[in-house]
Motif scaffolding. Structure first.
Motif, PDB file in Angstrom:
ATOM      1  N   LYS A 116       2.428  10.876  -3.636  1.00 52.89           N
ATOM      2  CA  LYS A 116       3.067   9.928  -2.721  1.00 52.89           C
ATOM      3  C   LYS A 116       2.040   9.145  -1.897  1.00 52.89           C
ATOM      4  O   LYS A 116       2.110   7.917  -1.808  1.00 52.89           O
ATOM      5  N   SER A 117       1.104   9.848  -1.283  1.00 55.80           N
ATOM      6  CA  SER A 117       0.120   9.177  -0.433  1.00 55.80           C
ATOM      7  C   SER A 117      -0.816   8.299  -1.244  1.00 55.80           C
ATOM      8  O   SER A 117      -1.217   7.223  -0.785  1.00 55.80           O
ATOM      9  N   THR A 118      -1.165   8.731  -2.443  1.00 54.64           N
ATOM     10  CA  THR A 118      -2.005   7.906  -3.311  1.00 54.64           C
ATOM     11  C   THR A 118      -1.308   6.601  -3.644  1.00 54.64           C
ATOM     12  O   THR A 118      -1.914   5.523  -3.628  1.00 54.64           O
ATOM     13  N   LEU A 119      -0.019   6.674  -3.932  1.00 53.75           N
ATOM     14  CA  LEU A 119       0.746   5.460  -4.215  1.00 53.75           C
ATOM     15  C   LEU A 119       0.712   4.519  -3.020  1.00 53.75           C
ATOM     16  O   LEU A 119       0.490   3.304  -3.174  1.00 53.75           O
ATOM     17  N   LEU A 120       0.907   5.032  -1.808  1.00 57.86           N
ATOM     18  CA  LEU A 120       0.890   4.175  -0.622  1.00 57.86           C
ATOM     19  C   LEU A 120      -0.480   3.539  -0.420  1.00 57.86           C
ATOM     20  O   LEU A 120      -0.570   2.359  -0.047  1.00 57.86           O
TER      21      LEU A 120
END
Length: 226
Positions: A52-56
């Protein structure tokens, strides 16, 4: 509200991202795709470490995918979002604030340089009031603030920018229930003004109540769940 005919704020296509090397390498994102329209609030839920954080970070233009493309509107300069068009609030809010800058300077950073000094100060104070920090001395440095206060300052900076795309990674994690509810209302207000919001959270109930679309991420793949 969202107009289906409106041009997307961001489109991510077939994103792949691998962390580590050799036998420890693992795919954090695997063909991930996402489109966000003005006025949408897209919630993304999933366990820690699922991507999730990588996508953001990729949507913010802070990290590049190994494969795939991201297109931003308005405009793209050398494969990156236009200045001021994207604002992001990550979990390490204190780490995102320059320790040598006053709170006022941090919040004012994304504001248009053409504003007068008086207008910039007024905008900073209004942004701080909007996140419940109206009584905070804006000359303070981050080291003098609690974790929850740093989280709110980071949110104030994002709201002050009035971006086309607002990315929020667990924006209420350091806040009590009352403050968290207030922040979620501000995200709703931002979307109502036309900002596309992508919200990463572990709180599925809050996400379901707030979001236009609710997506689940597992092993780097997004699926529609509500």
């Amino acid at each position: 509200m969202t107009d289906p005919s409106t041009e997307p704020v961001v489109v991510a296509r077939d994103l792949w991202r691998t962390h580590g090397r050799g036998p420890r390498a693992h795919d954090v994102l695997r063909g991930t795709e996402l489109t966000a329209l003005p006025g949408e609030i897209i919630g993304i839920v999933g366990r820690s470490g699922c991507g999730k954080s990588t996508l953001l970070r990729i949507l913010a233009g802070l990290e590049r995918p190994d494969r795939g493309s991201v297109f931003w509107n308005p405009g793209t300069r050398a494969g990156r979002p236009a200045p001021g068009s994207v604002a992001a609030v990550f979990q390490d809010a204190a780490g995102s604030l320059d320790p040598n800058w006053s709170i006022a300077r941090s919040v004012a950073e994304p504001l248009a340089r053409r504003l007068t000094r008086q207008a910039r100060r007024a905008a900073v104070l209004e942004a701080l009031r909007s996140v419940g920090l109206g009584d905070l001395d804006p000359s303070l440095r981050p080291a003098r603030l609690s974790g929850g206060q740093c989280q709110r300052v980071a949110l104030a900076r994002a709201f002050a920018a009035r971006p086309g795309l607002l990315l929020a990674d667990e924006p209420t994690s350091a806040l009590d229930a009352s403050a968290a509810a207030a922040i979620l209302r501000l995200l709703r207000r931002a979307a109502d003004s036309g900002t596309a919001v992508v919200l990463v959270t572990h709180d599925r109930d809050a996400a379901a109540a707030l979001t236009t679309r609710l997506l689940g991420m597992s092993d780097g793949v997004l699926t529609h769940i509500g």
